[in-house]
Design an enzyme around this catalytic site. Structure first.
Site, short mmCIF file in Angstrom:
data_model
loop_
_atom_site.label_atom_id
_atom_site.label_comp_id
_atom_site.label_asym_id
_atom_site.label_seq_id
_atom_site.Cartn_x
_atom_site.Cartn_y
_atom_site.Cartn_z
N GLU A 1 0.85 -1.20 0.00
CA GLU A 1 0.00 0.00 0.00
C GLU A 1 0.89 1.25 0.00
OE1 GLU A 1 -3.26 1.09 -0.07
OE2 GLU A 1 -2.42 3.06 0.31
N GLN A 2 0.53 2.20 -0.85
CA GLN A 2 1.35 3.41 -0.96
C GLN A 2 1.31 4.28 0.31
OE1 GLN A 2 -0.09 5.83 -4.18
NE2 GLN A 2 -2.07 6.22 -3.24
N ASP B 1 -11.87 -0.75 -8.56
CA ASP B 1 -11.84 0.50 -9.32
C ASP B 1 -10.65 0.57 -10.27
OD1 ASP B 1 -14.08 1.26 -7.97
OD2 ASP B 1 -13.28 3.15 -7.20
N ARG C 1 -16.96 3.24 6.18
CA ARG C 1 -15.84 2.67 5.42
C ARG C 1 -14.66 2.32 6.32
NH1 ARG C 1 -15.33 3.91 -0.03
NH2 ARG C 1 -17.30 4.61 -0.84
N TYR D 1 -28.25 7.16 5.38
CA TYR D 1 -28.47 5.90 6.10
C TYR D 1 -27.56 5.86 7.32
CZ TYR D 1 -24.56 4.81 2.95
OH TYR D 1 -23.39 4.87 2.24
C1 LIG Z 1 -19.42 8.97 -2.77
C2 LIG Z 1 -19.28 7.52 -3.08
C3 LIG Z 1 -20.20 6.62 -2.57
C4 LIG Z 1 -20.06 5.25 -2.84
N1 LIG Z 1 -20.98 4.39 -2.33
C5 LIG Z 1 -20.84 3.06 -2.55
C6 LIG Z 1 -21.77 2.15 -1.98
O1 LIG Z 1 -22.72 2.54 -1.30
N2 LIG Z 1 -21.58 0.80 -2.21
C7 LIG Z 1 -20.51 0.33 -2.94
O2 LIG Z 1 -20.39 -0.90 -3.09
N3 LIG Z 1 -19.63 1.18 -3.51
C8 LIG Z 1 -19.76 2.53 -3.32
N4 LIG Z 1 -18.87 3.39 -3.88
C9 LIG Z 1 -17.76 2.86 -4.70
C10 LIG Z 1 -16.62 2.36 -3.84
O3 LIG Z 1 -16.25 3.32 -2.90
C11 LIG Z 1 -15.40 1.99 -4.69
O4 LIG Z 1 -15.79 1.25 -5.81
C12 LIG Z 1 -14.43 1.14 -3.85
O5 LIG Z 1 -14.05 1.81 -2.68
C13 LIG Z 1 -13.19 0.77 -4.68
O6 LIG Z 1 -12.31 -0.01 -3.89
P1 LIG Z 1 -10.88 -0.40 -4.42
O7 LIG Z 1 -10.26 -1.19 -3.32
O8 LIG Z 1 -10.99 -0.99 -5.78
O9 LIG Z 1 -10.11 0.98 -4.63
P2 LIG Z 1 -9.66 2.09 -3.56
O10 LIG Z 1 -10.60 2.14 -2.41
O11 LIG Z 1 -9.43 3.34 -4.33
O12 LIG Z 1 -8.25 1.55 -2.98
C14 LIG Z 1 -7.07 1.61 -3.75
C15 LIG Z 1 -5.89 1.53 -2.79
O13 LIG Z 1 -4.71 1.43 -3.55
C16 LIG Z 1 -3.75 2.33 -3.04
N5 LIG Z 1 -2.84 2.68 -4.15
C17 LIG Z 1 -3.10 3.49 -5.20
N6 LIG Z 1 -2.06 3.56 -6.03
C18 LIG Z 1 -1.08 2.76 -5.49
C19 LIG Z 1 0.25 2.42 -5.89
N7 LIG Z 1 0.79 2.89 -7.02
N8 LIG Z 1 0.96 1.58 -5.11
C20 LIG Z 1 0.42 1.07 -3.95
N9 LIG Z 1 -0.84 1.38 -3.53
C21 LIG Z 1 -1.59 2.21 -4.30
C22 LIG Z 1 -4.55 3.49 -2.52
O14 LIG Z 1 -3.84 4.26 -1.57
C23 LIG Z 1 -5.75 2.76 -1.92
O15 LIG Z 1 -5.51 2.37 -0.58
C24 LIG Z 1 -19.00 4.76 -3.63
C25 LIG Z 1 -18.06 5.68 -4.15
C26 LIG Z 1 -18.21 7.04 -3.89
C27 LIG Z 1 -17.20 8.00 -4.46
#
Ligand SMILES: Cc1cc2nc3c(=O)[nH]c(=O)nc-3n(C[C@H](O)[C@H](O)[C@H](O)COP(=O)(O)OP(=O)(O)OC[C@H]3O[C@@H](n4cnc5c(N)ncnc54)[C@H](O)[C@@H]3O)c2cc1C
Length: 398
Positions: free
Chosen positions: A34-35, A292, A108, A214
């Site tokens: 993790e960065q 994402d 979260r 909620y």
């Molecule tokens: C306002 C809002 C409301 C939402 N509500 C919902 C909901 O109700 N239900 C739902 O299911 N989803 C919801 N989402 C979507 C959800 O938040 C995201 O899809 C989800 O958090 C993505 O998770 P992830 O682990 O893929 O990415 P992220 O949470 O973005 O995690 C990526 C991680 O990688 C790390 N990273 C990045 N680059 C590097 C690198 N080069 N080297 C090492 N580490 C790195 C980052 O620091 C981070 O910790 C919502 C989104 C938003 C914006």
């Protein structure tokens, strides 16, 4: 017997950490990079449908979830100005009965802490920002900004919408601003006790905007997210706009309950929505993506994190099933199983952005009439979404 394969997961967000746990439970040796200097999540809530809750419970996270998450009794969609009901649907216990898993709303940070507590801390490596990677045939080599290098059997990019792994595999391409920003806040419930809100989720639809609220954190906090449409986003211009007064101005003229909730927030922050076009595939050789990093989606189906959690479960099942074969084959299978479902949700989330924000007029009236007759929230009508078990591999034909 051959030693277990080593897997590096890049990114310790909700997607990366859950995938790491799923992979470890499937017998792999997993390390997470993790960065950030420590694990962090923005202070906001998340809706977790039974399709994702099922996986979290199966991973043994039930105690933490039962302590910190909330089981909303239903969802209530309302009109922005007079509060008229557009549709109502039960969530729990209906979801528990129909799908064997609850619908949850959770903070979260609480969720991330629950997942992290189940994974060995010595295999999480903060302060590691991935800056490059290369396919070495029988392994993927990767290196970090602190000079460290690794060479796992398989590498998983769970590094979010600005993914460096995605850029290394498919080229640099900046995400585009989606024309929407969200005001997000948390309200201590004692400040709004007189509103007598039921333990459910409410969403308010209006011209060019909608707001959802909620409960989270065992019911001690109410989370709200209010979306409004904007042509442009410039981080420097916007960061100072996340005050409660600005959020109230964005929801000027809305129902008193909406304005009261915003006004009662402890703090308010702003979030810009970005988008990317879907990718035709996520895996190259022994490197793949999840969450994402490969399929950011508008949160208007509340499924972004839920799909990242599903990705991890399917990835673990494919790699475990293909344990004795070339991992690239298992990763191709993972792509085939996940892409259609995620693409469908990306499309539905895009459609809801328009549908939720219709100006008052004939199209809005037609939408409201449809909500009143057929609705689209009842758990029984969402079998394809909530009833799906991403940890069970579909038999592929053809
Ligand atoms: C306002 C809002 C409301 C939402 N509500 C919902 C909901 O109700 N239900 C739902 O299911 N989803 C919801 N989402 C979507 C959800 O938040 C995201 O899809 C989800 O958090 C993505 O998770 P992830 O682990 O893929 O990415 P992220 O949470 O973005 O995690 C990526 C991680 O990688 C790390 N990273 C990045 N680059 C590097 C690198 N080069 N080297 C090492 N580490 C790195 C980052 O620091 C981070 O910790 C919502 C989104 C938003 C914006």
């Amino acid at each position: 017997m051959s030693p277990p394969r080593t897997i590096a997961v890049i990114g310790a967000g909700i997607g990366g950490l859950t995938a790491a746990l799923s992979l470890r439970r499937a017998g792999f040796e997993v390390d997470v990079y993790e960065q950030a200097a420590e694990l962090t999540e923005v202070g906001g809530g998340i809706n977790m449908g039974p399709n994702a809750a099922r996986i979290l419970y199966r991973l043994g996270l039930g105690d933490g979830l039962d302590r910190d998450a909330v089981r909303p009794i239903g969802s209530h969609q309302r009109r922005w100005d007079d509060g008229r009901t557009l549709q109502r649907a039960g969530l729990n216990p209906q979801c528990e009965r129909l799908y064997g898993a609850p619908h949850l709303t959770v903070h979260r940070a609480d969720l991330l802490a629950i997942i992290a507590a189940a994974f060995p801390a010595e295999h999480i490596h903060p302060g590691h920002r991935l800056v490059g990677l290369a396919d070495r045939g029988d392994r993927t080599e990767a290196w970090f900004d602190n000079g460290e290098r690794i060479a796992p059997d398989i590498l998983v990019g769970a590094d979010g919408i600005h993914s460096a792994v995605r850029a290394a595999l498919f080229g640099e391409e900046a995400p585009s601003f989606a024309g929407c920003v969200a005001y997000r806040g948390l309200v201590p419930v004692e400040r709004i006790a007189d509103l007598g809100l039921e333990r459910g989720s409410q969403s308010w639809l209006g011209p060019g905007a909608h707001l959802v609220h909620y409960f989270v954190s065992g019911g001690r906090l109410l989370n709200f997210v209010g979306w409004t449409e904007h042509d442009t986003w410039n981080r420097e211009d916007w960061t100072d706009r996340a005050t409660i007064a600005r959020a109230l101005a964005a929801f000027e003229g809305w129902h008193p309950q909406v304005r009261r909730i915003i006004a009662s927030a402890e703090t308010c922050f702003i979030w810009a929505l970005f988008d990317r076009d879907p990718l035709p595939r996520w895996s190259v050789g022994r490197t793949t993506l999840l969450g994402d990093a490969c399929h950011p989606m508008y949160p208007f189906m509340a499924q972004g994190a839920a799909q990242a959690i599903e990705d991890g479960a399917t990835l673990a099942a494919c790699l475990a099933d293909g344990r004795d074969r070339d991992p690239a084959e298992a990763l191709r299978r993972y792509d085939r199983l996940r892409l259609p479902r995620v693409t469908r949700l990306q499309q539905m989330s895009r459609a809801n952005k328009i549908r939720y924000h219709l100006p008052d007029g004939p199209a809005q009236q037609a939408r409201d009439a449809e909500y009143a007759t057929t609705g689209d929230r009842a758990p029984a009508a969402l079998q394809w979404l909530f009833g799906f078990d991403a940890g069970v591999l579909e038999v592929e034909t053809g």
